[in-house]
Design a protein around this motif. Structure first.
Motif, PDB file in Angstrom:
ATOM      1  N   PHE A 141       0.831  -1.207   0.000  1.00  0.00           N
ATOM      2  CA  PHE A 141       0.000   0.000   0.000  1.00  0.00           C
ATOM      3  C   PHE A 141       0.857   1.244   0.000  1.00  0.00           C
ATOM      4  O   PHE A 141       0.550   2.214  -0.649  1.00  0.00           O
ATOM      5  N   ARG A 142       1.951   1.241   0.752  1.00  0.00           N
ATOM      6  CA  ARG A 142       2.849   2.398   0.687  1.00  0.00           C
ATOM      7  C   ARG A 142       3.585   2.332  -0.630  1.00  0.00           C
ATOM      8  O   ARG A 142       4.267   1.380  -0.944  1.00  0.00           O
TER       9      ARG A 142
ATOM     10  N   ASN B  54      -8.545   7.249  -4.537  1.00  0.00           N
ATOM     11  CA  ASN B  54      -8.346   7.716  -5.903  1.00  0.00           C
ATOM     12  C   ASN B  54      -8.344   6.542  -6.875  1.00  0.00           C
ATOM     13  O   ASN B  54      -8.319   6.746  -8.092  1.00  0.00           O
ATOM     14  N   VAL B  55      -8.347   5.339  -6.312  1.00  0.00           N
ATOM     15  CA  VAL B  55      -8.281   4.129  -7.133  1.00  0.00           C
ATOM     16  C   VAL B  55      -9.489   3.232  -6.887  1.00  0.00           C
ATOM     17  O   VAL B  55     -10.195   2.846  -7.817  1.00  0.00           O
ATOM     18  N   VAL B  56      -9.727   2.872  -5.628  1.00  0.00           N
ATOM     19  CA  VAL B  56     -10.853   1.980  -5.326  1.00  0.00           C
ATOM     20  C   VAL B  56     -12.159   2.765  -5.393  1.00  0.00           C
ATOM     21  O   VAL B  56     -12.186   3.978  -5.194  1.00  0.00           O
ATOM     22  N   TYR B  57     -13.236   2.076  -5.675  1.00  0.00           N
ATOM     23  CA  TYR B  57     -14.527   2.743  -5.807  1.00  0.00           C
ATOM     24  C   TYR B  57     -15.633   1.797  -5.376  1.00  0.00           C
ATOM     25  O   TYR B  57     -15.435   0.583  -5.204  1.00  0.00           O
TER      26      TYR B  57
ATOM     27  N   TYR C 297     -10.355  -2.877  -2.734  1.00  0.00           N
ATOM     28  CA  TYR C 297      -9.021  -2.744  -2.159  1.00  0.00           C
ATOM     29  C   TYR C 297      -8.257  -4.058  -2.299  1.00  0.00           C
ATOM     30  O   TYR C 297      -7.078  -4.076  -2.685  1.00  0.00           O
ATOM     31  N   LYS C 298      -8.934  -5.158  -2.011  1.00  0.00           N
ATOM     32  CA  LYS C 298      -8.291  -6.468  -2.148  1.00  0.00           C
ATOM     33  C   LYS C 298      -7.957  -6.742  -3.614  1.00  0.00           C
ATOM     34  O   LYS C 298      -6.881  -7.270  -3.934  1.00  0.00           O
TER      35      LYS C 298
ATOM     36  N   GLY D  37      -4.290  -6.506  -3.392  1.00  0.00           N
ATOM     37  CA  GLY D  37      -3.970  -7.858  -2.952  1.00  0.00           C
ATOM     38  C   GLY D  37      -3.997  -8.047  -1.459  1.00  0.00           C
ATOM     39  O   GLY D  37      -3.293  -8.910  -0.924  1.00  0.00           O
ATOM     40  N   LYS D  38      -4.794  -7.226  -0.754  1.00  0.00           N
ATOM     41  CA  LYS D  38      -4.867  -7.339   0.706  1.00  0.00           C
ATOM     42  C   LYS D  38      -6.305  -7.457   1.150  1.00  0.00           C
ATOM     43  O   LYS D  38      -7.196  -6.902   0.533  1.00  0.00           O
TER      44      LYS D  38
END
Length: 518
Positions: free
Chosen positions: A5-6, A453-456, A512-513, A517-518
């Motif tokens: 994530f970082r 800004n990425v997941v929705y 998010y997963k 990948g989490k």
């Protein structure tokens, strides 16, 4: 896809422009069009050049509306074999215009969205307003530049329900920074702040002084524009840990604006407002107003693109000759440091479904042709001898270059990914740029990206507009002291128990997963 994530971004310490690329950009040779025509073909057997592709765009404007017949745009269209019909909308009004155009259904051939997750955009995609580009792009063998000259994860980020509808506008991860008037710190014998507490203390002393010499104590400490501080929100929120993924008791991913961390930031701004540090009119200042206020020496701190440091310093020196604008180093806060990385894209280009498929392919070829280092370098420096000259081996803009090669030059094409693009100032001396690049190198290591800004979430897209204005009003009331922080916390708690919002959090968690990948 496994992904930390970082963001761990590879750092390019070489100059933006190599001499070889510069030579390729200033020779006057036409850019490759992807037609397969060899430049070595005998003159009498060389096929006729393809007609320039005509493309209608709606894009945001971050500078004066350009003259499309000037030297820069004439050469750009020649090299890209294009004829661009662009409607420029002031950046501060763009999202409103964007929403109105989507609602009208009267779409241009290509429209820019400044966010790939904007609710109105996602609604339009779901309603079939734009081309599904998935099969047309395929394995990118027909459009190799779109893949090889982008961040490795961009096309994954572009997916909506597993499909690709837009062409990413490639941008660097290192972009905004909290600016500070170092000359004012020096006048008060104050060190560069290393923590949020030191930052607040320094700003309090600045606003209580008359450092601009106008006989009044009217200097603004923290300047922003829009809601809350617009470009500055994420940098401050990062210091409160608000860019980390935060989950509710059911495993749902809480939207960052409704996290306890965001509430903690609101409380911090409440203190800054009470101390006279945060601009009194923070909720109504427009972007153009904020830019003018900072560029004329009326504010101590403002968060925008790092490259602007040099340009604004030169502007301020016209009225305050000792001006020295810096981007602050990462400041430690209660939950992190004050560095927000941006996604490797600034929204995307979307092609109206009304455009015929053959024309869509032409537009994609235009995007592929221009997504190169050569075009990105040309975008920064224009034509040698006209827009720039070489100084110490670095291109430096001439007066004509400053006028014609503005931020608007990068609006109608994807650009190639380059992580110092928003640090480097084409008008600044080489030594200045080298030092700025070195000073901000650490940002890539310690900064974090706002994952929303990425997941929705489709449910969030339809639900949040019902509450957004009310929530914004509650934030402002909390900051200016019209309601207590307990009242604001109770309001947020109520939102977080809403069934649709809780459903959104589950959808966010699933995305998010999928993305990380989490």
């Amino acid at each position: 896809m496994k992904r930390s994530f970082r963001k761990q971004v590879s750092w390019a310490v070489a100059p933006v422009l190599s001499i070889s690329l510069l030579a390729g950009c200033t020779s006057g040779a036409p850019a490759a069009t992807g037609t397969g025509t060899s430049t070595n073909t005998a003159k009498d057997s060389k096929p006729a050049a393809a007609e320039p592709v005509k493309i209608q765009f709606l894009v945001p404007s971050f500078a004066e509306v350009p003259n499309m017949a000037d030297h820069y745009w004439t050469e750009f269209q020649k090299r890209s074999n294009s004829k661009l019909d662009i409607e420029w909308i002031p950046s501060g009004d763009y999202d409103t215009k964007f929403d109105l155009v989507l609602a009208s259904g009267n779409l241009p051939e290509v429209i820019v969205s400044q966010s790939a997750t904007r609710p109105t955009l996602l609604n339009a995609i779901n309603q079939g307003a734009f081309w599904d580009l998935t099969s047309l792009l395929g394995d990118f063998s027909q459009y190799p530049n779109l893949k090889k000259n982008a961040d490795p994860n961009v096309w994954n980020y572009m997916k909506v329900n597993g499909k690709i509808y837009g062409v990413a506008r490639n941008r660097p991860n290192i972009d905004p920074g909290i600016k500070m008037r170092k000359d004012w710190l020096d006048k008060l014998n104050l060190p560069i702040p290393q923590t949020l507490d030191e930052y607040s203390a320094a700003l309090k002393k600045i606003v209580e002084s008359d450092l601009d010499g106008n006989g009044k104590k009217d200097t603004i400490g923290i300047l922003g524009h829009g809601f809350l501080l617009a470009d500055g929100d994420s940098s401050y929120l990062a210091a409160f840990g608000g860019l980390d993924p935060i989950f509710d008791k059911d495993g749902g991913l809480i939207k960052e604006v409704l996290t306890p961390n965001y509430t903690q930031m609101v409380d911090w701004f409440r203190k800054q407002y009470a101390d006279g540090i945060l601009a009194k009119e923070f909720s109504t200042i427009k972007k153009t107003q904020a830019e003018e206020m900072f560029a004329t020496g009326r504010a101590a701190s403002y968060t925008r693109n790092i490259w602007r440091d040099f340009s604004w310093e030169q502007d301020i020196k016209k009225v305050q000759p000792e001006a020295n604008v810096i981007t602050l180093p990462p400041m430690k806060g209660p939950g992190g440091v004050s560095v927000a990385l941006v996604p490797p894209l600034f929204g995307a280009f979307y092609i109206s479904k009304k455009v015929p498929e053959a024309k869509v392919k032409q537009i994609l070829e235009y995007f592929n042709t221009t997504t190169t280092k050569e075009f990105t370098d040309f975008n920064y420096f224009g034509i040698e001898g006209v827009h720039h000259k070489l100084v110490d081996g670095q291109p430096q803009l001439t007066d004509q270059g400053v006028k014609e090669v503005t931020t608007n030059a990068n609006q109608p094409f994807p650009m190639a990914f380059n992580n110092i693009m928003k640090v480097f100032n084409a008008s600044a001396p080489k030594a200045y740029n080298d030092a700025k690049i070195k000073d901000t190198e650490v940002f890539a290591k310690v900064g974090k990206m706002n994952l929303f800004n990425v997941v929705y979430s489709d449910t969030w897209t339809t639900t949040w507009p019902k509450y957004e204005k009310e929530w914004q009003s509650m934030v402002i009331k909390a900051i200016v002291g019209q309601i207590s922080m307990d009242e604001y916390k109770s309001y947020v708690d109520k939102l977080n128990t809403n069934a649709d919002i809780k459903k959104s959090y589950q959808e966010f968690a699933a995305k998010y997963k999928e993305f990380f990948g989490k």
